[in-house]
Scaffold this motif. Structure first.
Motif, PDB file in Angstrom:
ATOM      1  N   PRO A  33       1.413   6.589  -0.841  1.00  0.00           N
ATOM      2  CA  PRO A  33       0.219   5.668  -0.837  1.00  0.00           C
ATOM      3  C   PRO A  33      -0.928   6.208  -1.706  1.00  0.00           C
ATOM      4  O   PRO A  33      -1.900   5.371  -2.540  1.00  0.00           O
ATOM      5  CB  PRO A  33       0.026   5.553   0.626  1.00  0.00           C
ATOM      6  CG  PRO A  33       0.841   6.437   1.251  1.00  0.00           C
ATOM      7  CD  PRO A  33       2.100   6.775   0.344  1.00  0.00           C
ATOM      8  N   GLU A  34      -1.098   7.505  -1.786  1.00  0.00           N
ATOM      9  CA  GLU A  34      -2.259   8.240  -2.218  1.00  0.00           C
ATOM     10  C   GLU A  34      -2.215   8.002  -3.714  1.00  0.00           C
ATOM     11  O   GLU A  34      -3.210   8.324  -4.620  1.00  0.00           O
ATOM     12  CB  GLU A  34      -2.423   9.618  -2.012  1.00  0.00           C
ATOM     13  CG  GLU A  34      -1.442  10.487  -2.097  1.00  0.00           C
ATOM     14  CD  GLU A  34      -0.334  10.611  -1.182  1.00  0.00           C
ATOM     15  OE1 GLU A  34      -0.144   9.489  -0.301  1.00  0.00           O
ATOM     16  OE2 GLU A  34       0.422  11.721  -1.111  1.00  0.00           O
ATOM     17  N   ARG A  47     -13.717   3.465  -5.111  1.00  0.00           N
ATOM     18  CA  ARG A  47     -12.591   3.956  -5.849  1.00  0.00           C
ATOM     19  C   ARG A  47     -12.111   3.210  -7.190  1.00  0.00           C
ATOM     20  O   ARG A  47     -11.283   3.631  -8.060  1.00  0.00           O
ATOM     21  CB  ARG A  47     -11.262   4.121  -5.034  1.00  0.00           C
ATOM     22  CG  ARG A  47     -11.428   4.940  -3.761  1.00  0.00           C
ATOM     23  CD  ARG A  47     -10.254   4.790  -2.915  1.00  0.00           C
ATOM     24  NE  ARG A  47      -9.152   5.601  -3.395  1.00  0.00           N
ATOM     25  CZ  ARG A  47      -8.012   4.882  -3.586  1.00  0.00           C
ATOM     26  NH1 ARG A  47      -7.728   3.698  -3.235  1.00  0.00           N
ATOM     27  NH2 ARG A  47      -6.949   5.555  -4.496  1.00  0.00           N
ATOM     28  N   ALA A  57       0.804  -1.192  -0.032  1.00  0.00           N
ATOM     29  CA  ALA A  57      -0.015   0.059   0.019  1.00  0.00           C
ATOM     30  C   ALA A  57       0.859   1.200   0.083  1.00  0.00           C
ATOM     31  O   ALA A  57       0.336   2.325  -0.250  1.00  0.00           O
ATOM     32  CB  ALA A  57      -0.912  -0.173   1.053  1.00  0.00           C
ATOM     33  N   PHE A 115     -15.229   9.258   0.348  1.00  0.00           N
ATOM     34  CA  PHE A 115     -14.037  10.143   0.731  1.00  0.00           C
ATOM     35  C   PHE A 115     -13.227  10.142  -0.500  1.00  0.00           C
ATOM     36  O   PHE A 115     -12.349  11.087  -0.861  1.00  0.00           O
ATOM     37  CB  PHE A 115     -13.391   9.309   1.887  1.00  0.00           C
ATOM     38  CG  PHE A 115     -12.370  10.236   2.570  1.00  0.00           C
ATOM     39  CD1 PHE A 115     -12.341  11.095   3.484  1.00  0.00           C
ATOM     40  CD2 PHE A 115     -11.090   9.840   2.088  1.00  0.00           C
ATOM     41  CE1 PHE A 115     -11.218  11.856   3.780  1.00  0.00           C
ATOM     42  CE2 PHE A 115      -9.799  10.475   2.621  1.00  0.00           C
ATOM     43  CZ  PHE A 115     -10.047  11.651   3.454  1.00  0.00           C
ATOM     44  N   GLY A 116     -12.971   8.899  -0.968  1.00  0.00           N
ATOM     45  CA  GLY A 116     -11.992   8.666  -2.017  1.00  0.00           C
ATOM     46  C   GLY A 116     -12.121   9.394  -3.227  1.00  0.00           C
ATOM     47  O   GLY A 116     -11.248   9.741  -3.861  1.00  0.00           O
ATOM     48  N   SER A 140      -6.529  -0.255  -3.025  1.00  0.00           N
ATOM     49  CA  SER A 140      -7.409   0.147  -1.731  1.00  0.00           C
ATOM     50  C   SER A 140      -7.015  -0.703  -0.857  1.00  0.00           C
ATOM     51  O   SER A 140      -6.963  -2.011  -0.970  1.00  0.00           O
ATOM     52  CB  SER A 140      -8.765  -0.010  -2.091  1.00  0.00           C
ATOM     53  OG  SER A 140      -9.230   1.276  -2.518  1.00  0.00           O
ATOM     54  N   LEU A 141      -6.526  -0.398   0.655  1.00  0.00           N
ATOM     55  CA  LEU A 141      -6.380  -1.440   1.856  1.00  0.00           C
ATOM     56  C   LEU A 141      -7.737  -1.014   2.871  1.00  0.00           C
ATOM     57  O   LEU A 141      -8.179  -0.128   2.838  1.00  0.00           O
ATOM     58  CB  LEU A 141      -5.163  -0.788   2.420  1.00  0.00           C
ATOM     59  CG  LEU A 141      -4.719  -1.454   3.622  1.00  0.00           C
ATOM     60  CD1 LEU A 141      -4.753  -3.063   3.438  1.00  0.00           C
ATOM     61  CD2 LEU A 141      -3.410  -0.836   3.979  1.00  0.00           C
ATOM     62  N   ARG A 189     -11.240  14.383  -6.672  1.00  0.00           N
ATOM     63  CA  ARG A 189     -12.274  15.397  -6.974  1.00  0.00           C
ATOM     64  C   ARG A 189     -12.906  15.235  -8.166  1.00  0.00           C
ATOM     65  O   ARG A 189     -13.251  15.709  -9.202  1.00  0.00           O
ATOM     66  CB  ARG A 189     -11.176  16.708  -7.695  1.00  0.00           C
ATOM     67  CG  ARG A 189     -10.268  17.133  -6.503  1.00  0.00           C
ATOM     68  CD  ARG A 189      -9.599  18.295  -7.164  1.00  0.00           C
ATOM     69  NE  ARG A 189      -8.447  18.677  -6.248  1.00  0.00           N
ATOM     70  CZ  ARG A 189      -8.354  19.210  -5.107  1.00  0.00           C
ATOM     71  NH1 ARG A 189      -9.242  19.510  -4.651  1.00  0.00           N
ATOM     72  NH2 ARG A 189      -7.203  19.285  -4.227  1.00  0.00           N
ATOM     73  N   ARG A 194     -13.814  12.151  -3.350  1.00  0.00           N
ATOM     74  CA  ARG A 194     -13.841  13.536  -3.086  1.00  0.00           C
ATOM     75  C   ARG A 194     -12.182  14.019  -3.124  1.00  0.00           C
ATOM     76  O   ARG A 194     -12.049  14.967  -3.743  1.00  0.00           O
ATOM     77  CB  ARG A 194     -14.206  13.801  -1.719  1.00  0.00           C
ATOM     78  CG  ARG A 194     -14.404  15.252  -1.509  1.00  0.00           C
ATOM     79  CD  ARG A 194     -15.026  15.668   0.097  1.00  0.00           C
ATOM     80  NE  ARG A 194     -14.161  15.885   0.873  1.00  0.00           N
ATOM     81  CZ  ARG A 194     -13.806  15.561   2.204  1.00  0.00           C
ATOM     82  NH1 ARG A 194     -14.840  15.017   2.765  1.00  0.00           N
ATOM     83  NH2 ARG A 194     -12.907  16.169   3.045  1.00  0.00           N
ATOM     84  N   MET A 195     -11.351  13.102  -2.756  1.00  0.00           N
ATOM     85  CA  MET A 195     -10.061  13.297  -2.707  1.00  0.00           C
ATOM     86  C   MET A 195      -9.681  13.354  -4.236  1.00  0.00           C
ATOM     87  O   MET A 195      -8.555  13.876  -4.520  1.00  0.00           O
ATOM     88  CB  MET A 195      -9.324  12.094  -2.167  1.00  0.00           C
ATOM     89  CG  MET A 195      -9.239  12.185  -0.524  1.00  0.00           C
ATOM     90  SD  MET A 195      -8.970  13.581   0.170  1.00  0.00           S
ATOM     91  CE  MET A 195     -10.530  14.149   0.966  1.00  0.00           C
ATOM     92  N   PHE A 213      -8.448  -2.003   6.519  1.00  0.00           N
ATOM     93  CA  PHE A 213      -7.783  -2.521   7.710  1.00  0.00           C
ATOM     94  C   PHE A 213      -8.714  -3.470   8.409  1.00  0.00           C
ATOM     95  O   PHE A 213      -9.991  -3.624   8.308  1.00  0.00           O
ATOM     96  CB  PHE A 213      -7.559  -1.231   8.481  1.00  0.00           C
ATOM     97  CG  PHE A 213      -6.427  -0.576   7.899  1.00  0.00           C
ATOM     98  CD1 PHE A 213      -4.893  -0.493   8.517  1.00  0.00           C
ATOM     99  CD2 PHE A 213      -6.622   0.505   6.959  1.00  0.00           C
ATOM    100  CE1 PHE A 213      -4.209   0.369   7.908  1.00  0.00           C
ATOM    101  CE2 PHE A 213      -5.421   1.180   6.491  1.00  0.00           C
ATOM    102  CZ  PHE A 213      -4.478   1.183   6.898  1.00  0.00           C
ATOM    103  N   LEU A 230     -13.619   4.233  10.134  1.00  0.00           N
ATOM    104  CA  LEU A 230     -14.694   4.966   9.451  1.00  0.00           C
ATOM    105  C   LEU A 230     -14.263   6.552  10.114  1.00  0.00           C
ATOM    106  O   LEU A 230     -13.591   6.781  11.228  1.00  0.00           O
ATOM    107  CB  LEU A 230     -15.983   4.878   9.892  1.00  0.00           C
ATOM    108  CG  LEU A 230     -16.291   3.374   9.285  1.00  0.00           C
ATOM    109  CD1 LEU A 230     -17.678   3.199   9.487  1.00  0.00           C
ATOM    110  CD2 LEU A 230     -15.908   3.299   7.826  1.00  0.00           C
ATOM    111  N   ARG A 263     -16.341   1.918   1.062  1.00  0.00           N
ATOM    112  CA  ARG A 263     -15.206   2.861   0.648  1.00  0.00           C
ATOM    113  C   ARG A 263     -14.088   2.608  -0.283  1.00  0.00           C
ATOM    114  O   ARG A 263     -13.366   3.320  -0.883  1.00  0.00           O
ATOM    115  CB  ARG A 263     -14.832   3.502   2.053  1.00  0.00           C
ATOM    116  CG  ARG A 263     -14.035   4.756   2.060  1.00  0.00           C
ATOM    117  CD  ARG A 263     -13.899   5.329   3.553  1.00  0.00           C
ATOM    118  NE  ARG A 263     -13.102   4.195   4.255  1.00  0.00           N
ATOM    119  CZ  ARG A 263     -12.893   4.477   5.608  1.00  0.00           C
ATOM    120  NH1 ARG A 263     -12.926   5.525   6.157  1.00  0.00           N
ATOM    121  NH2 ARG A 263     -12.127   3.551   6.313  1.00  0.00           N
ATOM    122  N   ALA A 264     -13.465   1.494   0.140  1.00  0.00           N
ATOM    123  CA  ALA A 264     -12.460   0.944  -0.562  1.00  0.00           C
ATOM    124  C   ALA A 264     -12.706   0.516  -2.278  1.00  0.00           C
ATOM    125  O   ALA A 264     -11.968   0.744  -3.038  1.00  0.00           O
ATOM    126  CB  ALA A 264     -11.801  -0.488   0.087  1.00  0.00           C
TER     127      ALA A 264
END
Lengths: 379, 273
Positions: A86-87, A164, A64, A112-113, A92-93, A118, A115-116, A95, A100, A160-161
């Motif tokens: 990592p970004e 993306r 990762a 979230f991903g 995707s990881l 965009r 949004r990051m 855990f 959350l 969430r993972a």
């Protein structure tokens, strides 16, 4: 060496081939990961199995990009990832803990991903909604994190993972904190999601059953090294290494020599055909494969070539184990051999019985554990 | 997570206890309030002999309003800067273990342990040389001395409780290091940041000695006016200014608690109750 991949016929367009070469990670000079090789085919589902502290989570952290490797490299579709942050890795990881973000709603967590990255708001909202439906959390989009159950939390984490669209999905014991029923349910869900998206998946776990049930391939990791790998079927029937055999319940190990394509135990009572080069070797067999018969009957006919033991071995011990009875017998040279026999058909302690090792259930390995004489491994 | 539902009896007792506490805090302010409006109030009279609007006129006068503005400006700047410095310092203290962490921790607290006056006398020389003496900037800078230790310690404690895996998770989900701090760390530490900001604001708000030494009397804050009023034995002025010093922080805490506060935050929890 490459076998057919079960699962989706064609891997998803997004999934990648992930390869790990000679990876070494040291903590204060002590290797936690000691030169491992892994190859994950596009769309495959591999379990990295091992007891806690074997280095499997460290390996995942390196993949990762959260941990630096001391040696070796990680290749994604043939391109070395090196020190890529990592970004910037298309992985995707998930855990062990759901992790959350408590200040965000369920939908905001899943998004979230995006949004990051965009992704435009409306597009992201649609993808989040679709993803929530796939993990069966539709209707909870606007919930606060504190209002979710443990299983729901981990499903949000999974969503969430996956939203993306990672090219590789890494799962670090994601269900180990859930109770048994929920864990089984989540396993099924993960497998379903994998089969839908066809994303290359690496699933880290310490649970044998979990690994066997969910994955196409298992890589066993012990003390920072890959001790053996193969499909679940291979690992349970033809373990590639002695350590793999031990980890997967091949409790009987018989030491001997291979000569002329035949394995022969030290005292000559066990023999089996194999295609190994001459030299010291170990025959491993699962206790449930060992057959016991009436004493005196010539079960030894298969001696040369089929893995048999002559009649008249003495029953040392027997113990009821619910679905079967565990019977320990003493071989002529004093080694113990363990057998699982159906309840009701177990011989009494001290009785003489015949033993037969079905050849197709015996595996001969060109390895000998120098620290141990042959016999029954402690469970 | 929540405890058993409180019964009517326990709720009543909680209310009563709270009332007693509030009363104990507010009671000493009552004579101050009376002094602020008292014209003459001689021993052994129980109440003032007459009322005056002088106190009110004083605190609405331009010099006091100016000081109120200066105080607000300085305290806001100090609180913001202390949080800005305390955030990374707290991160280092709370998240990483490194050689000499205890020494750093002690050094950070040193300005609070050593009388600030002693240090400031030495600092003053440098401030004069740098042209920072007698300026608002200088006062803001010198007030970081008693505030940053608290900010770093408070935020350090919160960082220690923070699960670093949240940040790792954010990174894996595509957030760069700075975005991770902005989108995850700051929101997670929000209660601590609000508390720290309020605390450092209050320390700065009531600071006297450092302001006097570095401000050289040119930077006039409310405590300076208050002390000079006390020195000149003008009780009406002192009481009126005293109330002016006390009230804004109380209002601030209440407003911030309503707007931002969360229930798990002890500091704001009190203000919310």
């Amino acid at each position: 060496m490459r076998e057919r991949l079960p699962g989706p016929e064609s891997p998803g367009p997004a999934s990648a081939r992930l390869e790990v070469r000679r990876l070494v990670v040291r903590y204060a000079g002590v290797p936690a990961v000691d030169g491992i090789d892994l190859a994950l085919e596009p769309g495959s589902f591999t379990a990295l199995l091992g007891p806690s502290g074997c280095g499997k989570s460290t390996t995942l952290a390196v993949l990762a990009g959260l941990q630096r490797a001391d040696e070796g490299e990680v290749l994604l579709d043939g391109t070395a990832l090196g020190d890529t942050a990592p970004e910037r890795r298309p992985l995707s990881l998930v855990f062990q803990k759901p992790l959350l973000f408590p200040h965000l709603t369920v939908a905001q967590n899943v998004g979230f991903g995006l949004r990051m990255r965009r992704v435009p708001r409306r597009e992201a909202a649609a993808e989040v909604a679709a993803m929530l439906e796939r993990v069966r959390l539709d209707g909870l989009a606007d919930r606060r994190i504190g209002e979710l159950s443990g299983g729901q939390e981990q499903r949000v984490s999974l969503a969430r993972a996956l939203v993306r669209r990672p090219r590789v999905l890494l799962l670090d014991e994601p269900f180990s904190q859930l109770d048994a029923d929920l864990r089984a349910e989540m396993r099924t869900l993960v497998r379903e999601l994998h089969d839908e998206a066809g994303v290359t998946t690496l699933f880290v776990t310490h649970d044998r059953e979990e690994a066997v049930e969910v994955s196409d391939r298992i890589a066993l990791m012990l003390d920072g090294r890959i001790a053996g790998s193969g499909t679940p079927q291979e690992i349970y029937t033809r373990p590639p290494t002695l350590r793999t055999a031990r980890f997967f319940g091949f409790e009987n190990e018989i030491r001997g020599q291979v000569a002329g394509g035949v394995f022969r135990s030290a005292d000559g009572t066990v023999s089996a055909r194999c295609d190994l080069a001459p030299g010291a070797a170990t025959l491993v067999v699962r206790p449930e494969a060992v057959r016991l018969g009436p004493a005196g009957e010539d079960t030894g006919t298969a001696r040369a070539g089929a893995g048999g033991i002559g009649p008249s071995v003495r029953v040392k011990d027997q113990r009821f184990a619910g679905t079967h009875v565990v019977v320990d017998v003493a071989l002529p040279d004093g080694q113990r051999l363990r057998a699982h026999v159906p309840v009701g058909s177990e011989p009494a302690v001290g009785e003489r019985v015949g033993v037969w090792l079905p050849p197709e259930r015996c595996t001969v390995l060109a390895e000998v554990d120098p620290t141990r004489t042959s016999g029954t491994g402690a469970p | 997570m929540s405890g058993p539902r409180p019964t009517a009896g326990t709720r009543l007792r909680h209310r009563a206890a709270l009332a007693v506490v509030v009363l104990l805090v507010l009671l000493p302010l009552l004579p101050v309030l009376l002094w602020a409006v008292a014209d003459t109030w001689r021993y052994p009279d129980l109440l003032p002999g007459g009322l005056t609007g002088r106190g009110l006129r004083l605190v609405t006068g331009s010099s006091v309003l100016g000081a109120l503005g200066t105080s607000t400006l300085i305290a806001t700047a100090v609180a913001c800067l202390a949080c800005a410095v305390g955030f990374p310092a707290g991160r280092a203290l709370g998240m990483h273990s490194f050689r000499g962490r205890r020494v750093v921790q002690f050094l950070l607290l040193a300005p609070v342990l050593v009388p600030a006056l002693a240090v400031t006398l030495g600092l003053q020389v440098f401030f004069i040389r740098l042209g920072l003496a007698d300026t608002v900037t200088g006062v803001v800078l010198v007030q970081l001395m008693p505030t940053v230790p608290y900010a770093a310690t408070l935020l350090g404690a919160s960082y220690a409780n923070l699960d670093a895996d949240h940040e790792r998770q954010a990174r894996v989900l595509g957030a760069g290091p700075w975005r991770t701090v902005a989108a995850v760390t700051v929101p997670l530490l929000r209660p601590a940041l609000v508390t720290t900001w309020l605390l450092t604001f209050l320390i700065s708000w009531s600071e006297y000695i450092l302001t006097l030494l570095i401000g050289g009397g040119r930077v006039t804050t409310l405590p300076l006016l208050l002390f000079s009023a006390i020195e000149s034995s003008d009780r009406t002025a002192a009481a009126a200014l005293g109330l002016l010093v006390v009230l804004p922080p109380v209002l601030l805490v209440l407003v911030v608690a309503r707007l931002l506060g969360s229930r798990d935050d002890a500091f704001l929890g009190v203000a919310r109750a």
